[in-house]
Design a protein around this motif. Structure first.
Motif, PDB file in Angstrom:
ATOM      1  N   SER A  17       1.432   0.522  -5.214  1.00 55.27           N
ATOM      2  CA  SER A  17       0.124  -0.340  -4.912  1.00 55.27           C
ATOM      3  C   SER A  17       0.121  -1.482  -5.683  1.00 55.27           C
ATOM      4  O   SER A  17      -0.312  -1.575  -6.909  1.00 55.27           O
ATOM      5  CB  SER A  17      -1.169   0.259  -4.643  1.00 55.27           C
ATOM      6  OG  SER A  17      -0.877   1.453  -3.901  1.00 55.27           O
ATOM      7  N   SER A  68       7.544   3.581 -10.412  1.00 54.27           N
ATOM      8  CA  SER A  68       5.976   3.470 -10.294  1.00 54.27           C
ATOM      9  C   SER A  68       5.344   2.552 -11.230  1.00 54.27           C
ATOM     10  O   SER A  68       5.971   2.344 -12.194  1.00 54.27           O
ATOM     11  CB  SER A  68       5.381   4.952 -10.567  1.00 54.27           C
ATOM     12  OG  SER A  68       6.267   5.774  -9.941  1.00 54.27           O
ATOM     13  N   CYS A  95       6.959   3.346  -0.668  1.00 51.82           N
ATOM     14  CA  CYS A  95       7.895   4.253  -1.156  1.00 51.82           C
ATOM     15  C   CYS A  95       9.307   3.561  -0.886  1.00 51.82           C
ATOM     16  O   CYS A  95       9.258   3.194   0.402  1.00 51.82           O
ATOM     17  CB  CYS A  95       7.586   5.322  -0.694  1.00 51.82           C
ATOM     18  SG  CYS A  95       6.307   6.270  -1.375  1.00 51.82           S
ATOM     19  N   GLN A 134       1.065  -1.105   0.031  1.00 50.73           N
ATOM     20  CA  GLN A 134      -0.045   0.043   0.157  1.00 50.73           C
ATOM     21  C   GLN A 134       0.830   1.216   0.053  1.00 50.73           C
ATOM     22  O   GLN A 134       1.751   1.765   1.035  1.00 50.73           O
ATOM     23  CB  GLN A 134      -0.845   0.142   1.231  1.00 50.73           C
ATOM     24  CG  GLN A 134      -1.731  -1.125   1.235  1.00 50.73           C
ATOM     25  CD  GLN A 134      -2.550  -1.145   2.666  1.00 50.73           C
ATOM     26  OE1 GLN A 134      -2.203  -0.536   3.457  1.00 50.73           O
ATOM     27  NE2 GLN A 134      -3.542  -2.041   2.649  1.00 50.73           N
ATOM     28  N   ASP A 135       0.819   1.904  -1.077  1.00 47.50           N
ATOM     29  CA  ASP A 135       1.542   3.313  -1.156  1.00 47.50           C
ATOM     30  C   ASP A 135       2.966   3.007  -0.998  1.00 47.50           C
ATOM     31  O   ASP A 135       3.669   4.047  -0.040  1.00 47.50           O
ATOM     32  CB  ASP A 135       1.065   4.481  -0.466  1.00 47.50           C
ATOM     33  CG  ASP A 135      -0.449   4.740  -1.100  1.00 47.50           C
ATOM     34  OD1 ASP A 135      -0.629   4.545  -2.130  1.00 47.50           O
ATOM     35  OD2 ASP A 135      -1.278   5.067  -0.177  1.00 47.50           O
ATOM     36  N   GLY A 146       4.793   3.783   3.660  1.00 43.83           N
ATOM     37  CA  GLY A 146       3.858   2.642   3.024  1.00 43.83           C
ATOM     38  C   GLY A 146       3.939   1.533   3.902  1.00 43.83           C
ATOM     39  O   GLY A 146       4.833   1.237   4.701  1.00 43.83           O
ATOM     40  N   LYS A 171       8.060   4.451  -5.892  1.00 37.63           N
ATOM     41  CA  LYS A 171       7.134   5.670  -5.456  1.00 37.63           C
ATOM     42  C   LYS A 171       5.641   5.238  -5.555  1.00 37.63           C
ATOM     43  O   LYS A 171       5.153   4.688  -6.580  1.00 37.63           O
ATOM     44  CB  LYS A 171       7.031   6.839  -6.541  1.00 37.63           C
ATOM     45  CG  LYS A 171       8.677   7.315  -6.788  1.00 37.63           C
ATOM     46  CD  LYS A 171       8.723   8.247  -7.954  1.00 37.63           C
ATOM     47  CE  LYS A 171       9.973   8.110  -8.432  1.00 37.63           C
ATOM     48  NZ  LYS A 171      10.286   8.651  -9.912  1.00 37.63           N
ATOM     49  N   ASN A 172       5.191   5.201  -4.192  1.00 40.48           N
ATOM     50  CA  ASN A 172       3.721   4.775  -4.131  1.00 40.48           C
ATOM     51  C   ASN A 172       3.097   3.660  -4.965  1.00 40.48           C
ATOM     52  O   ASN A 172       2.299   3.702  -5.648  1.00 40.48           O
ATOM     53  CB  ASN A 172       2.719   6.093  -4.511  1.00 40.48           C
ATOM     54  CG  ASN A 172       3.125   7.208  -3.708  1.00 40.48           C
ATOM     55  OD1 ASN A 172       3.189   7.210  -2.603  1.00 40.48           O
ATOM     56  ND2 ASN A 172       3.335   8.455  -4.449  1.00 40.48           N
TER      57      ASN A 172
END
Lengths: 277, 286
Positions: free
Chosen positions: A24, A215, A10, A7-8, A59, A21-22
């Motif tokens: 999920s 990402s 980083c 979850q998110d 995260g 980066k973030n």
């Protein structure tokens, strides 16, 4: 509850290098997931998070719904097995057998259980005859299979493979494909792998995540991702050769079904040539 | 410890007045400070010279904008060696003193002498200040810059080539070590895990070191073969392009050298005795 979920997530390396980066991500049970992207996209960093080798900068990483902590790290590593890109990073024991036994012994299993697991793991990867061989005398493909055997001897529920076919000859690639498919089909394991071999993705994956600069830029089924050639070229990747050829023929007005795997493409061609209905 | 190797690069890549100086200037200033301090005779005068040099070091460290924590961490690494080197001196007489006064008498005829304690403290002060300058040099110049600077300062090319390869492979080794330890972690191996038998842990650590050795050997063979393919031979050397010193570099070098030389000379020779000596000499000759 998914077997792996982030979850998110980083991750920043020393020197303020943002590697993730973030992110999920979800890995359901008994699925085969490919993570594709150019060099430096962050695939290996993400894999190290699945196994708790790296800790998130921010995260969460949830394994069977639980965040990774110091207390459950051993359990996490039993659940998620990570096979490194270069087998030489992983194999260090004097014989194949000893190296495969390394994980089960660390788990605290008794001698009989260790013996059984080693035999099973070597049989699964087709290296039963190599038990007493010295690892650094093996070929690249054989070393890779020893590395995989070393992890599956720990009987993880998830097998994470970083570039499983890197540096292998076509025969080596075929053997790895067979082994990976077996894990999923026969043993019900979740398999997550990264690769630059796009044809391998079409053959093996059920779901794809496309990664670039730390990402996810896209996710979807094989058909959903491979129907976006512009997306793939924007991340320095290309369509597999068969769907590329079929797309080209279709754009020139030839009625032919799309096929992503060798088998699908063969069926599509036979159908187009009227050999099968 | 190996992780510190990567931290070293991170600290040297910061931006500051000291970082931006030419590495040759920093090498010369560092060597000058060490040579000057080592050359000061063993006497309490060392304390004054060391204080001035340490103030110079503090000023340069402040200008480099590096956290003092990094200095203390690196100092801690060397302190055991320093203390060991100096600690033993208190039990022995040395050639710098003629008379010895016992401070403490221990069993087995062992004495701690006042003069030996003084000598050990002088040695420690010299060690700490010299080491501080080395820390400053290594924290503000990357290994590659230092290598190039050494080449420009006419260090023999054979040595530069060997040092260059050592630096390159130190990092390769660091990366391989990191990967191997990560791979061990994923298979639940921890050398400090008391659940595993002691012998098993030792044996596996031995295997790991053995495999690192084999990999180093193989990497060495591959690198040497690739060097031969590119014409490596007796006359090979690392290409280092010419780089003139900037005016700011020269000014910094000049100021530091004047300070270092003046301080050591003034403290080494009592200026009044120098004047007296010059006055006495002509009448003596006459």
């Amino acid at each position: 509850m998914h077997i792996i979920e982030t979850q998110d997530l980083c991750h920043t390396y020393k020197g303020n290098i943002d590697a993730l980066k973030n992110i999920s991500f979800i890995a359901p049970r008994n699925t085969r997931i490919a993570i594709i992207g150019p060099n430096g996209a962050g695939k290996s960093t993400l894999f190290k998070h699945f196994n708790g080798v790296l800790r998130p900068t921010s995260g969460k990483v949830l394994i069977r719904g639980e965040p990774i902590t110091k207390e459950n790290i051993r359990e996490v590593r039993r659940t998620v097995g990570l096979v490194f890109q270069n087998p030489d990073d992983q194999i260090f024991s004097p014989t194949v057998e000893q190296d495969v036994a390394f994980g089960p012994i660390n788990m605290g299993l008794d001698e009989e259980a260790v013996k059984h697991r080693v035999s099973e793991a070597l049989r699964t990867v087709g290296l039963s005859e190599y038990r007493t061989r010295v690892p650094h005398h093996l070929s690249g493909g054989e070393k890779k299979r020893v590395a995989i055997a070393g992890i599956i001897a720990m009987e993880p529920q998830v097998l994470v493979l970083d570039e499983p076919t890197a540096g292998l000859d076509p025969q080596g690639v075929r053997e790895i494909i067979r082994v990976i498919r077996d894990f999923s089909v026969r043993y019900g394991m979740t398999v997550i792998f990264s690769t630059h071999n796009i044809s391998l993705v079409a053959e093996l994956a059920e779901y794809i995540y496309v990664m670039n600069n730390g990402s996810f830029v896209a996710k979807g089924t094989v058909a959903e991702i491979f129907s976006q050639p512009d997306l793939l070229s924007s991340v320095r990747l290309d369509l597999p050769i068969l769907p590329k050829l079929i797309s080209s023929l279709r754009s020139q007005g030839i009625a032919i079904d799309m096929g992503y795997t060798y088998q699908e493409a063969e069926t599509a061609f036979l159908k187009a040539f009227g050999k099968i209905a | 410890m190996i992780e510190d190797l990567f931290d070293l690069e991170q600290v040297t890549s910061q931006k500051s007045v000291i970082h931006s100086l030419d590495a040759r200037v920093k090498i010369i200033v560092c060597c000058a400070a060490i040579v000057a301090l080592v050359a000061v005779p063993y006497s309490p005068v060392v304390y004054i010279v060391s204080t001035v040099f340490f103030l110079l070091f503090l000023l340069l460290w402040a200008l480099s904008k590096i956290s003092p924590v990094i200095y203390f961490r690196r100092l801690l690494l060397a302190l055991p060696f320093g203390f060991m080197l100096c600690g033993f001196q208190i039990f022995f007489k040395n050639r710098y003193y003629t008379d010895y006064h016992s401070l403490l008498e221990l069993p087995l005829g062992i004495h701690i002498y006042y003069e030996s304690v003084e000598f050990a403290s002088i040695l420690l002060v010299k060690f700490l200040v010299c080491y501080s300058f080395i820390v400053l040099l290594s924290s503000t110049s990357s290994l590659q810059d230092l290598l190039e600077a050494a080449g420009r300062l006419k260090v023999p090319p054979e040595l530069i080539l060997a040092l260059g390869m050592m630096i390159r492979y130190l990092f390769v080794f660091g990366i391989i070590y990191r990967k191997v330890t990560d791979a061990l972690k994923t298979r639940l191996f921890d050398p400090f895990d008391h659940r595993l038998p002691y012998r098993y842990r030792i044996v596996n650590m031995g295997y790991m070191m053995g495999s690192l050795f084999i990999r180093s050997l193989e990497q060495g063979e591959r690198t040497y073969a690739s060097m031969l393919c590119r014409g490596y031979g007796r006359d090979s050397y690392i290409f280092i392009k010419e780089k003139p010193l900037l005016r700011s570099d020269l000014m910094f070098l000049g100021l530091c050298l004047i300070l270092i030389i003046m301080v050591s000379l003034l403290c080494w020779y009592d200026p009044f005795s120098l004047i007296c000596r010059f006055e006495v000499l002509p009448s003596y000759q006459g």
